[in-house]
Design a protein around this motif. Structure first.
Motif, PDB file in Angstrom:
ATOM      1  N   VAL A   1      19.455 -15.215  33.392  1.00  0.00           N
ATOM      2  CA  VAL A   1      18.891 -15.233  34.752  1.00  0.00           C
ATOM      3  C   VAL A   1      18.191 -13.906  35.030  1.00  0.00           C
ATOM      4  O   VAL A   1      17.083 -13.874  35.576  1.00  0.00           O
ATOM      5  CB  VAL A   1      19.999 -15.507  35.808  1.00  0.00           C
ATOM      6  N   GLY A   2      18.812 -12.804  34.610  1.00  0.00           N
ATOM      7  CA  GLY A   2      18.233 -11.480  34.832  1.00  0.00           C
ATOM      8  C   GLY A   2      16.873 -11.332  34.174  1.00  0.00           C
ATOM      9  O   GLY A   2      15.906 -10.911  34.808  1.00  0.00           O
ATOM     10  N   VAL A   3      16.794 -11.706  32.889  1.00  0.00           N
ATOM     11  CA  VAL A   3      15.533 -11.599  32.148  1.00  0.00           C
ATOM     12  C   VAL A   3      14.472 -12.504  32.787  1.00  0.00           C
ATOM     13  O   VAL A   3      13.327 -12.101  32.999  1.00  0.00           O
ATOM     14  CB  VAL A   3      15.736 -11.974  30.659  1.00  0.00           C
ATOM     15  N   PHE A   4      14.888 -13.730  33.136  1.00  0.00           N
ATOM     16  CA  PHE A   4      13.969 -14.694  33.738  1.00  0.00           C
ATOM     17  C   PHE A   4      13.409 -14.162  35.062  1.00  0.00           C
ATOM     18  O   PHE A   4      12.204 -14.224  35.315  1.00  0.00           O
ATOM     19  CB  PHE A   4      14.703 -16.025  33.960  1.00  0.00           C
ATOM     20  N   MET A   5      14.288 -13.600  35.910  1.00  0.00           N
ATOM     21  CA  MET A   5      13.831 -13.082  37.206  1.00  0.00           C
ATOM     22  C   MET A   5      12.887 -11.902  37.032  1.00  0.00           C
ATOM     23  O   MET A   5      11.949 -11.724  37.797  1.00  0.00           O
ATOM     24  CB  MET A   5      15.025 -12.693  38.066  1.00  0.00           C
ATOM     25  N   TYR A   6      13.152 -11.083  36.008  1.00  0.00           N
ATOM     26  CA  TYR A   6      12.270  -9.955  35.687  1.00  0.00           C
ATOM     27  C   TYR A   6      10.869 -10.458  35.360  1.00  0.00           C
ATOM     28  O   TYR A   6       9.878  -9.930  35.850  1.00  0.00           O
ATOM     29  CB  TYR A   6      12.837  -9.211  34.485  1.00  0.00           C
ATOM     30  N   LEU A   7      10.813 -11.496  34.508  1.00  0.00           N
ATOM     31  CA  LEU A   7       9.527 -12.062  34.101  1.00  0.00           C
ATOM     32  C   LEU A   7       8.788 -12.636  35.311  1.00  0.00           C
ATOM     33  O   LEU A   7       7.602 -12.371  35.510  1.00  0.00           O
ATOM     34  CB  LEU A   7       9.726 -13.150  33.039  1.00  0.00           C
ATOM     35  N   ILE A   8       9.512 -13.417  36.128  1.00  0.00           N
ATOM     36  CA  ILE A   8       8.903 -14.021  37.314  1.00  0.00           C
ATOM     37  C   ILE A   8       8.405 -12.932  38.266  1.00  0.00           C
ATOM     38  O   ILE A   8       7.324 -13.036  38.842  1.00  0.00           O
ATOM     39  CB  ILE A   8       9.921 -14.916  38.056  1.00  0.00           C
ATOM     40  N   SER A   9       9.191 -11.869  38.414  1.00  0.00           N
ATOM     41  CA  SER A   9       8.796 -10.804  39.335  1.00  0.00           C
ATOM     42  C   SER A   9       7.487 -10.168  38.883  1.00  0.00           C
ATOM     43  O   SER A   9       6.637  -9.821  39.708  1.00  0.00           O
ATOM     44  CB  SER A   9       9.897  -9.761  39.466  1.00  0.00           C
ATOM     45  N   SER A  10       7.302 -10.047  37.552  1.00  0.00           N
ATOM     46  CA  SER A  10       6.056  -9.439  37.072  1.00  0.00           C
ATOM     47  C   SER A  10       4.864 -10.349  37.366  1.00  0.00           C
ATOM     48  O   SER A  10       3.764  -9.870  37.624  1.00  0.00           O
ATOM     49  CB  SER A  10       6.152  -9.102  35.587  1.00  0.00           C
ATOM     50  N   VAL A  11       5.086 -11.673  37.363  1.00  0.00           N
ATOM     51  CA  VAL A  11       4.008 -12.614  37.692  1.00  0.00           C
ATOM     52  C   VAL A  11       3.579 -12.419  39.157  1.00  0.00           C
ATOM     53  O   VAL A  11       2.388 -12.305  39.469  1.00  0.00           O
ATOM     54  CB  VAL A  11       4.452 -14.078  37.442  1.00  0.00           C
ATOM     55  N   PHE A  12       4.568 -12.341  40.064  1.00  0.00           N
ATOM     56  CA  PHE A  12       4.257 -12.117  41.487  1.00  0.00           C
ATOM     57  C   PHE A  12       3.522 -10.801  41.681  1.00  0.00           C
ATOM     58  O   PHE A  12       2.596 -10.689  42.480  1.00  0.00           O
ATOM     59  CB  PHE A  12       5.545 -12.116  42.315  1.00  0.00           C
TER      60      PHE A  12
ATOM     61  N   LEU B   1      23.328  -0.487  30.599  1.00  0.00           N
ATOM     62  CA  LEU B   1      23.946  -0.947  31.851  1.00  0.00           C
ATOM     63  C   LEU B   1      25.422  -1.311  31.671  1.00  0.00           C
ATOM     64  O   LEU B   1      26.155  -1.416  32.647  1.00  0.00           O
ATOM     65  CB  LEU B   1      23.184  -2.157  32.411  1.00  0.00           C
ATOM     66  N   ARG B   2      25.851  -1.499  30.405  1.00  0.00           N
ATOM     67  CA  ARG B   2      27.265  -1.843  30.169  1.00  0.00           C
ATOM     68  C   ARG B   2      28.185  -0.801  30.788  1.00  0.00           C
ATOM     69  O   ARG B   2      29.185  -1.124  31.400  1.00  0.00           O
ATOM     70  CB  ARG B   2      27.544  -1.929  28.672  1.00  0.00           C
ATOM     71  N   HIS B   3      27.853   0.478  30.584  1.00  0.00           N
ATOM     72  CA  HIS B   3      28.734   1.532  31.086  1.00  0.00           C
ATOM     73  C   HIS B   3      28.063   2.417  32.133  1.00  0.00           C
ATOM     74  O   HIS B   3      28.723   3.246  32.737  1.00  0.00           O
ATOM     75  CB  HIS B   3      29.232   2.399  29.937  1.00  0.00           C
ATOM     76  N   GLY B   4      26.757   2.270  32.292  1.00  0.00           N
ATOM     77  CA  GLY B   4      26.050   3.138  33.231  1.00  0.00           C
ATOM     78  C   GLY B   4      25.941   2.510  34.611  1.00  0.00           C
ATOM     79  O   GLY B   4      26.136   1.316  34.777  1.00  0.00           O
ATOM     80  N   GLU B   5      25.632   3.344  35.585  1.00  0.00           N
ATOM     81  CA  GLU B   5      25.491   2.854  36.953  1.00  0.00           C
ATOM     82  C   GLU B   5      24.085   2.304  37.182  1.00  0.00           C
ATOM     83  O   GLU B   5      23.100   2.953  36.831  1.00  0.00           O
ATOM     84  CB  GLU B   5      25.735   4.000  37.937  1.00  0.00           C
ATOM     85  N   LEU B   6      24.019   1.137  37.793  1.00  0.00           N
ATOM     86  CA  LEU B   6      22.724   0.519  38.100  1.00  0.00           C
ATOM     87  C   LEU B   6      21.916   1.390  39.063  1.00  0.00           C
ATOM     88  O   LEU B   6      20.724   1.575  38.894  1.00  0.00           O
ATOM     89  CB  LEU B   6      22.952  -0.872  38.703  1.00  0.00           C
ATOM     90  N   SER B   7      22.611   1.938  40.064  1.00  0.00           N
ATOM     91  CA  SER B   7      21.929   2.731  41.099  1.00  0.00           C
ATOM     92  C   SER B   7      21.318   4.004  40.512  1.00  0.00           C
ATOM     93  O   SER B   7      20.446   4.601  41.123  1.00  0.00           O
ATOM     94  CB  SER B   7      22.896   3.082  42.226  1.00  0.00           C
TER      95      SER B   7
ATOM     96  N   LEU C   1      21.203  -8.443  35.324  1.00  0.00           N
ATOM     97  CA  LEU C   1      21.309  -7.798  34.012  1.00  0.00           C
ATOM     98  C   LEU C   1      22.571  -6.947  33.941  1.00  0.00           C
ATOM     99  O   LEU C   1      23.292  -6.959  32.945  1.00  0.00           O
ATOM    100  CB  LEU C   1      20.080  -6.916  33.745  1.00  0.00           C
ATOM    101  N   LYS C   2      22.843  -6.227  35.028  1.00  0.00           N
ATOM    102  CA  LYS C   2      24.035  -5.374  35.080  1.00  0.00           C
ATOM    103  C   LYS C   2      25.300  -6.245  35.002  1.00  0.00           C
ATOM    104  O   LYS C   2      26.208  -5.949  34.226  1.00  0.00           O
ATOM    105  CB  LYS C   2      24.025  -4.539  36.365  1.00  0.00           C
ATOM    106  N   ALA C   3      25.328  -7.319  35.783  1.00  0.00           N
ATOM    107  CA  ALA C   3      26.490  -8.207  35.792  1.00  0.00           C
ATOM    108  C   ALA C   3      26.703  -8.821  34.407  1.00  0.00           C
ATOM    109  O   ALA C   3      27.838  -8.920  33.925  1.00  0.00           O
ATOM    110  CB  ALA C   3      26.314  -9.291  36.844  1.00  0.00           C
ATOM    111  N   GLY C   4      25.604  -9.204  33.746  1.00  0.00           N
ATOM    112  CA  GLY C   4      25.693  -9.770  32.405  1.00  0.00           C
ATOM    113  C   GLY C   4      26.128  -8.731  31.388  1.00  0.00           C
ATOM    114  O   GLY C   4      26.930  -9.013  30.498  1.00  0.00           O
TER     115      GLY C   4
END
Lengths: 117, 140
Positions: free
Chosen positions: A47-58, B85-91, A25-28
């Protein structure tokens, strides 16, 4: 109710996936501009949203199999992984203040779940 | 000489960056409230369905106003998180989302009249203190 290792594995895997999802999500988000194509062709966000959804299923599968008070502290893996991804992929500084904040949050989560037993 | 350097104002770009970081933090704080609202709405909506099949649950999301609103809130949550997240830190921002737990447990007491014991209250307080520590560290 006992907490089998399989439930722990599900929750640990779920938190790991969630942290990877957050990194995507951050990279996107960083790739977003004012132009609409930056959103339309943004596979990292997807990919970020999809992984979030999958993680909630687990997560739900794991929690259904064991005790919440044992499983919730395992969410901490997700927080620690996210700190690692932030440093490795986005070159963020991991200050002692951040570590202290995350530590306090984790202690709070554990206390809350001990309280709901 | 040191007094001169401390009096020199930081460059405009740096001020701008600090401002954006603070905005990101405020957006995520709003996110946690919306996320908590989503969970409460889902709990309301799920109460109407008893042991639904996957199919019934899917239809429920579209027909049950509580479930629909709950998932809509999750959508808004995700969109706001990406903006932050565009400008903020993930950590910094990712751990702040834990504030969700605090709001949900407070809302559970107010709306569902769930039991609140001292350990839970202490846990909620510690989470809020942790987020405050992150917030202070992040705006520097």
């Amino acid at each position: 109710m006992n907490t089998p290792p399989s439930a722990m594995a599900l929750v640990l895997f779920g938190s790991l996936l969630g942290s990877v999802g957050a990194a995507f999500l951050k990279a996107g988000a960083v790739a977003l501009t004012r132009h609409w194509t930056s959103l339309a062709y943004n596979w990292k966000l997807l990919v970020g949203v999809f992984m979030y959804l999958i993680s909630s299923v687990f997560f739900i599968m794991g929690i259904a199999r064991g005790e919440l008070s044992v499983l919730y502290p395992m969410v901490s893996l997700g927080y620690i992984c996210t700190l690692a991804w932030s440093r490795i992929f986005f070159h963020e500084k991991i200050t002692s203040t951040k570590l202290a904040g995350v530590g306090l949050i984790l202690v709070g989560i554990v206390m809350m779940n001990l309280g709901s037993r | 000489m040191t007094s001169v350097t401390t009096l020199t104002p930081p460059p405009a770009a740096e001020i701008d960056l600090a401002k954006r970081k603070r905005h990101s933090l405020i957006i995520v704080l709003c996110c946690t409230v919306i996320g908590a609202a989503a969970q409460v709405l889902l709990k309301f909506g799920a109460g109407h369905l008893s042991h639904p099949s996957l199919w019934q649950a899917a239809i429920g999301i579209l027909t049950n106003p509580y479930l629909f609103l709950g998932y809509a809130c999750y959508g808004i949550f995700a969109a706001l998180l990406v903006i932050a997240l565009r400008h903020g830190e993930l950590s910094l921002l990712y751990p702040v989302i834990a504030l969700n737990y605090a709001w949900v447990s407070i809302l559970s007491v107010v709306i569902f009249h769930e039991h609140m014991n001292p350990l839970k209250i202490a846990g909620v307080s510690v989470i809020i203190i942790g987020v405050a520590v992150l917030g202070r560290g992040g705006s520097k």
